[in-house]
Structures are given as C-alpha cells and as structure tokens.
Write an enzyme that holds these catalytic residues in place. Structure first.
Site, PDB file in Angstrom:
ATOM      1  N   GLU A 290       0.848  -1.193   0.000  1.00  0.00           N
ATOM      2  CA  GLU A 290       0.000   0.000   0.000  1.00  0.00           C
ATOM      3  C   GLU A 290       0.880   1.238   0.000  1.00  0.00           C
ATOM      4  O   GLU A 290       2.109   1.135   0.135  1.00  0.00           O
ATOM      5  CB  GLU A 290      -0.972  -0.007   1.181  1.00  0.00           C
ATOM      6  CG  GLU A 290      -0.325   0.035   2.545  1.00  0.00           C
ATOM      7  CD  GLU A 290      -1.340  -0.117   3.694  1.00  0.00           C
ATOM      8  OE1 GLU A 290      -2.390  -0.745   3.519  1.00  0.00           O
ATOM      9  OE2 GLU A 290      -1.054   0.411   4.773  1.00  0.00           O
TER      10      GLU A 290
ATOM     11  N   HIS B  38      -4.442   3.472   8.196  1.00  0.00           N
ATOM     12  CA  HIS B  38      -3.189   2.984   8.796  1.00  0.00           C
ATOM     13  C   HIS B  38      -2.237   4.153   9.028  1.00  0.00           C
ATOM     14  O   HIS B  38      -2.131   5.043   8.191  1.00  0.00           O
ATOM     15  CB  HIS B  38      -2.488   1.991   7.869  1.00  0.00           C
ATOM     16  CG  HIS B  38      -3.266   0.741   7.646  1.00  0.00           C
ATOM     17  ND1 HIS B  38      -3.092  -0.046   6.545  1.00  0.00           N
ATOM     18  CD2 HIS B  38      -4.219   0.144   8.385  1.00  0.00           C
ATOM     19  CE1 HIS B  38      -3.905  -1.074   6.610  1.00  0.00           C
ATOM     20  NE2 HIS B  38      -4.607  -0.985   7.709  1.00  0.00           N
TER      21      HIS B  38
END
Lengths: 291, 381
Positions: A210, A248
C-alpha cells in the site's frame, strides 16, 4: 513446511483475560493452535474458561509451558513493554496485534527485539496463519486453505479478501502473514521473502502493498537480486490524496514519496506482475499454480 | 497532526532554538500595530496548514507599518489551496540573511530510527533538492530516542553554512530540535530555512512540525494546539465515533471495513471509470451505531449520488453491519441508491436480514463496484 507458525507452535497470549485476548484465544484454540497459556500481570495463578493457566509474567509462562511464540492483545499504552518483556524472556516469535502504538516507542522496541534475536510481526497487524496447522492472530480461519502460495500483506481485511479469492479458485496457501500498517513494523516484506524462498512447500508469493514509505521499492530491488520463485503484487492507494493518513498510520503519501505509482513501477521493473484488480491478481496466481 | 508555523516556532523557542520575534494577528489593524512595535522591516505571513504559501502570495516582506497593514488586508481572507487565511504572523525581519540552510528530523521507517536531514540548500523545496541534487543532502540517524547522535551531528554542523564558526550554534539548534522531536512525539520537525544573518546569528526563520497521531493520548499540550479551522469537521467527528474518514471529490460514497480494503474499493471505483467521494473505514468491530453514523456522513455530502457498502467479514460480523443498516433506515432518511456486498463471517445471515429493504445487493466486489458506478451516472437499478 510453511513458515513461522505450524504444529510446533506453542503459543501464549499476552492480555489473555481481556476482551479481545479471551475472544481470540477461543478462536485460535478452535482452529487447532496449541495455546499453552496466557499472561496478565496480577492474575497469575488463575485459570481461563478454556482451562489455560494465567501467569504474571512472560518469563513465568515460558518456564512453566515451554512456549516459543506469543501473541499480544494488550492496549497501546502497555504494548511496547509487553513486546520487550517477551523478547527478554526468550520467545522467538512475537506477534503484536495492538493498534495505535506511538511510533517513537517502536524505535526502541524494534532494536531491542533485534538484539534479543526474536522475530516480531506487527504491530497493528492481523497476525500469521499456516492453514490447517495453526493460526496466531485475528484472521478468520475458514477462508484459508492449505496450499503452496505464500502471502505477505500490509493490510488486514484486504488480505482476507485476496486470500478468499485465491481459495475460491482452488489456490491454497502455505502461510499468510499480515505485517502491519504502522510506519515501523518488526518484519517487512524483505524480512519474510527469504523464508518463503527457502520453504520447500511454497512455490510462489503474493505481496499486498500500500501507499507510504519505500518498503515496496526496496523489496522490488531485493526480488530482482534474490528471489527465484515467482512473486505477484498488488498495491492499493492509487486514489489516495497526498498528505492524508489512509487509516493505517503508515499509509500516507508525503512530499511526493510513497505513491502507488512509484511502487508499481518498481515492481514492474523487476518483472513482478502488478495486478490492477483483485480478480486479476487471483486469476494470475491460479494460472501459474496450474502450470 | 499538523500545527501552524507560529506554533512550531513557539515550541522551538521553548527548546532553546533562536527564532525571530513574531506576533499573531487576525485583522489588518493588529498587523499594523505589531509592525509599528517592531519598527523596521517585517514579514507578514499567512498561517495555513498547506505548503506553497510564498508562491500563492501569502508571504510579504514590507518596510513599514502602513505597508504591513496593506499586506495584511491582502493576505487575510485570501484563499490558499482551498483554505481561507484567517490569521497571519508579523515577524521582525531587520537582519539581512547571509545564507539559508535546511534542517529536518523524521521518524525513519527504513532506518527504524530518527533521521536528521541537512542541506546547505535552504529556503527551497527540499524534495526538489533531494530529487535533482541528492549529493547536497546530508543525513545521519540515531536508533534511540534517548541518544542524540553527537558525533555525526558535529561532523555536519559546520557544513550547513559552510562556515565552521557557526558549528556550535547549529549544533545547539540540532540538539533543541531533537529534544522537541522526541519529547513531543513528532513524526517530522523541520526548519526551512535555518538562516545565518548579518549579525552572525543562526535563526529558525520558518518551522513545520507534524505529530504522531498515535501518541496524542500522552501529549495533551500538543492536542491543545489543534486548529479546528484547518480540520475537516466531518473527519474530526468521524474520528470521535471510531471511524476513519477522508473527504474526496467524487460522487460514490464508500463504506468499507478495513483501511486496505477501503483503499482497494476506491481504486476499483476509479479503475472501472467512477469517482470515489470518500475514504471511510468503519473499523474492526462494527457496532450498528458506527454504521448509522457512517451513513449520516455519506448522506451529508451533497455530491454523493450512490453509496457502495463493501464488507468483508472477519472479526466484523456481516449480521452486525446488516443490523446497523436496518437501524439506519429507521433513523435517517436514505434517499440514495445503496449497493451492498457482504462477504465472509455471517454474510448469508446479513443478506437475509436485508432482503426487504430497497438495497441493491451484489455477489462480488467487482459487481458491486460496477453497479455503484452505473447508478452514480444515473443508470437504473
């Protein structure tokens, strides 16, 4: 074989009497994981509903149960000390599920774990599972299926989604590991790829990356030099705006660095196919598995 | 979390880093008054959380109080990258700048430590310097928040202004910046430019600090620096409810569990030709209350034409999500088409609970995305 977790895993649960700790202890036991006890300071001597002994310290737990692995469900405030306690007690695999640990604390935790020679997975991760052998963490066991593809991911539910897509296509997994979504994690892609490369029961590896940081770029370089087994990649966050933390702590594009484009380019440059959709990824892995 | 330049420099001053005298002003009159107090040349600087203020005309150096007032009138109320300037600082700027350097500290993911980034090229975009002339960037790091890397810092300090006599004051700035970085749980602390002036002083002319959100629980002083004018109220409210939300420009509202899956959902929408209106992660243990709040957020965005709910149940149970959706229909008016895809734990139970609602169900992730795009473009359900 599989890596990190298997039938030889002897697991203790730090925070076993807490809400998450007790819930997931049951789940792990039901999956077949050898959970041998737990730790909650001040509750040593008690026994859990599942008839597991509770200890005051990891050291006590290791002495009595011969545990080699631990999973941590304690709150962020206490988690750094819990990891260090496990490393100092000689635990070789530490899986830290806890989310929200201050990154500054992870600097010390990371290097202490290194010095003690332990392996840390996480924090802020779903854990690791070797299907039908054992699972350490919070992932739903039923979507997995034993097989010969390794999975390493920075995500949680996205990993489940992808594993499920693999399983639906008949592609089983040797071990699936979620490394965690924080800026500093105990093990990254490059720490785990060598284990899959050496594992006789793994034929190919799926990497789920990511935005944020440069782990994917560095991993691509590593793959180019050291991996003989095929690697497939998927990278999320192409539509993420700059300067915003996408859930996150580690998923943020800042100063033009850490973009999905940069990661995709790096993987492509070393011949790692980067899928555009989850179906495309699963189809490609399934195709390779048949060959 | 970000703070303003003036707040960063106030923190710097508390940690012994020299900064020029500054005054916060909200009106042109206040600017005039502050400039009058300083006397000579002052800089009037917009205080907003976005970069590129100078290029946007948000910084003016002026010779006297009247000019300062005029600058204040121009800058206050100005729009910089979509943010309206509500405050400026007036900075005493009598000293001539001899040289400009860059000094930054970051939490370094790769080194798993705290890294110093230094360059004799200051006052410019450091990423630009790093990209075009990487040899002009000097870095070193420490692997412990308790240990200032004294030896490495000493080697670099004199090079910042290419003048060894400035090594001691630069070292002091490095020590101060490291201390504030560690004690306040920063993820980035930057002085750009750090200048050497004609009085031989080393001064932090501009400052930027980002804080680690994970550490705010132990930094109440830092939390108090948050400027609500700079934050999206929806994002703040979402956070209080345990949701992670970021507004985007598109027209498909997304509700997803898990940050990675939420990003993948946005990417898929874009890949198949749609535009996501937001990032929204409802988190792991999704209570019905969270789902209701998530719907309120999505319905509150006038751009949203269709909503896509994509849930992969692991720990999150799909029947919990379904219950939240049913409850949402009771509590709020939902007049947009909603496409839902539930998979994983208790998906069948969840789907069964929703069969009498106007929801449009989809079997797979891709099918759900395509359906939502069609609806956002005015297609029929």
């Amino acid at each position: 074989m599989s890596i990190l977790v298997d039938e030889n895993t002897r697991l203790i649960v730090q925070g076993i009497t807490g809400r998450d700790g007790s819930f997931h202890t049951k789940q792990m036991l039901a999956y077949g994981t050898k959970v041998v006890g737990g730790v909650t300071p001040g509750k040593g001597g008690q026994t859990t509903e599942d008839n597991l002994p509770v200890f005051n310290s990891v050291q006590d737990a290791v002495k009595e149960t011969d545990a080699n692995s631990t999973v941590i469900y304690v709150p962020a405030k206490f988690a750094p000390a819990a990891v260090i306690e496990a490393a100092e007690a000689g635990i070789s695999l530490i899986v830290c599920i806890t989310e929200g640990i201050p990154v500054m604390d992870m600097v010390e935790v990371y290097h202490t774990v290194q010095v003690k020679g332990a392996r840390l997975i996480g924090p802020n991760c779903p854990g690791a599972i070797s299907p039908d052998k054992a699972k350490i963490g919070i992932m739903p066991g039923q979507i997995h299926k034993p097989g010969r593809v390794g999975v390493i991911s920075r995500s949680g539910t996205l990993t489940y989604e992808i594993v499920n897509s693999l399983t639906e296509r008949g592609v089983g997994q040797s071990t699936c590991i979620g490394v965690g979504g924080d800026p500093i994690v105990g093990s990254g892609f490059r720490d785990l790829l060598p284990l899959f490369e050496k594992d006789d029961e793994t034929d190919a590896v799926v990497l789920i990356g990511e935005i944020g940081g440069d782990e994917e770029e560095r991993t691509a370089e590593y793959i180019g030099k050291h991996m003989s087994k095929p690697v497939f990649a998927y990278v999320v966050g192409q539509t993420a705006p700059e300067g915003k933390r996408m859930g996150h702590a580690g998923a943020i594009v800042s100063g033009g660095a850490g973009t999905a484009e940069s990661k995709i380019k790096a993987f492509s440059a070393v011949g790692v196919p980067v899928a555009r959709t989850i179906d495309e990824l699963a189809d490609a892995v399934a195709e390779k598995s048949k060959a | 979390m970000k703070i303003h330049e003036y707040q960063a420099k106030e923190l710097f001053a508390n940690y012994g880093i020299p900064v020029p005298p500054q005054t916060l002003a909200m009106t042109p009159d206040e600017v005039y008054e502050a400039a009058g107090t300083y006397g000579g040349t002052v800089a009037v600087k917009a205080q907003v959380h976005v970069g590129g203020r100078g290029k946007a005309g948000g910084i003016k150096v002026v010779k006297n109080a009247d000019e300062a007032r005029a600058a204040g009138e121009r800058i206050l109320g100005m729009d910089i990258k979509g943010i309206t300037v509500k405050k400026v600082i007036v900075v005493e700027s009598d000293a001539e700048i001899v040289k400009e350097a860059y000094l930054g500290i970051i939490l370094d993911r790769s080194a798993k430590g705290i890294s110093f980034i230094c360059s004799a090229e200051g006052g410019v975009d450091i990423e630009e310097v790093a990209a075009t002339t990487p040899e002009k960037i000097l870095t070193f790091h420490t692997l412990s928040a308790d240990e200032f890397p004294e030896a490495e810092a000493r080697k670099v300090a004199g090079k910042l202004f290419e003048d060894e006599t400035t090594a001691e004051p630069v070292l002091n700035v490095m020590r101060g910046l490291f201390k504030v970085f560690v004690e306040k749980d920063c993820s980035l602390a930057e002085i750009n430019p750090l200048v050497l002036n004609d009085r031989g002083e080393v001064v932090a002319l501009d400052g930027k600090i980002n804080f680690d959100e994970n550490a705010l629980f132990r930094q109440p002083d830092v939390e108090a620096l948050r400027d609500m004018d700079e934050e999206d109220p929806n994002e703040i409210e979402a956070k209080e409810k345990g949701l992670s939300f970021i507004q985007l420009d598109g027209d498909i509202g997304c509700m997803v569990n898990g940050a990675g899956l939420a990003m993948a959902t946005m990417d898929m929408i874009k890949f198949f030709g749609g535009e996501p209106a937001n990032f929204l992660d409802v988190g792991g243990s999704s209570s019905p209350a969270k789902v209701i709040h998530a719907f309120k957020l999505l319905m509150g965005n006038p751009n949203v034409k269709a909503i896509l709910v994509n849930i992969f149940g692991g720990i999150t149970r799909c029947d919990d999500i379904a219950e939240g959706i049913l409850e949402s229909y009771k509590q709020i008016e939902i007049n947009l088409p909603i496409v839902i895809r539930l998979s994983g734990t208790n998906a069948e139970e969840g789907m069964a609970m929703l069969k009498d609602t106007p929801l449009i169900t989809a079997e797979t992730f891709e099918a759900a995305v395509k359906k939502a795009i069609e609806l956002s473009k005015g297609g029929a359900a």
